[in-house]
Design an enzyme around this catalytic site. Structure first.
Site, mmCIF file in Angstrom:
data_model
loop_
_atom_site.group_PDB
_atom_site.id
_atom_site.type_symbol
_atom_site.label_atom_id
_atom_site.label_comp_id
_atom_site.label_asym_id
_atom_site.label_seq_id
_atom_site.Cartn_x
_atom_site.Cartn_y
_atom_site.Cartn_z
ATOM 1 C CB CYS A 173 -0.200 9.121 6.546
ATOM 2 S SG CYS A 173 -0.469 8.908 4.772
ATOM 3 C CB CYS A 187 3.467 9.975 1.951
ATOM 4 S SG CYS A 187 2.255 9.946 3.282
ATOM 5 C CB CYS A 209 -0.899 0.019 1.224
ATOM 6 S SG CYS A 209 -1.866 -1.478 1.418
ATOM 7 C CG ASP A 229 2.017 5.009 3.636
ATOM 8 O OD1 ASP A 229 2.977 5.794 3.616
ATOM 9 O OD2 ASP A 229 0.932 5.236 3.082
#
Length: 200
Positions: free
Chosen positions: A111, A67, A40, A42
């Site tokens: 995130c 990110c 994915c 992350d």
């Protein structure tokens, strides 16, 4: 030049991240937790050192494949938890991290859940290595969403707080915002808890 869409604090922690583990000295740490899914985009690993006398975190390092939001979130988290007891650190939520950062764009909020979940996994790892298995809180939980590490217990908690639709569940837990493969199973688990607790 396009406008930077993050707060100055997010930008600072992204450009100058604190407490990244740069050496290969994992064995020096007392607890290690990993979350996310490289598929994915992350993945997060958190490393902690603990003072056994008072169960406080003396050092928190991390590594990530993620990110700017994931980097900034975990950077600030690593500063927040130093000096906290394990119980205090375990209670930190994504909302606490977002508040410290001054917010994130809506499409990047998911995130911020990586760091706190990896931290809780590291704390549970410490408990497991030190004969305190009774303190482990996620031992019986079943992972429903691998990407966001959302468990059936997380879904049950969301239902008990009023969630009744999958979109509401996503808003609260960020489930299914990675690869999306868990949608059908997550909806079934949610429906089961709604039926169990409310007979709907």
């Amino acid at each position: 030049m396009s406008k930077w869409t993050y707060s100055d604090k997010v930008k600072d922690h992204f450009m100058n991240p604190r407490n990244i583990l740069r050496e290969d000295n994992e064995a020096d740490f007392h607890g290690i937790g990993q979350t996310g899914n490289i598929k994915c985009g992350d993945e997060m690993i958190v490393y902690i050192k603990v003072d056994p006398a008072n169960l406080t975190i003396t050092e928190c390092k991390w590594r990530t494949y993620g990110c700017a939001s994931a980097i900034a979130s975990t950077s600030i988290l690593s500063e927040m938890v130093i000096g906290m007891t394990l119980d205090q650190a375990y209670a930190i939520t994504a909302k606490d991290i977002l508040k410290e950062l001054g917010g994130l764009p809506d499409n990047k909020v998911h995130c911020s859940v990586l760091g706190d979940k990896a931290l809780r996994a590291a704390i549970d790892d410490y408990y497991g290595k030190n004969g305190m298995e009774d303190r482990i809180k996620t031992q019986s939980a079943k992972i429903v969403c691998e990407c966001m590490q959302v468990t059936d217990e997380d879904i049950e908690h969301a239902v008990l707080e009023g969630v009744r639709s999958f979109s509401e569940l996503q808003d609260m837990t960020k489930i299914g915002t990675g690869c999306g493969e868990c949608h059908e199973n997550a909806q079934a688990v949610m429906s089961g808890y709604i039926q169990k607790h409310f007979g709907l």
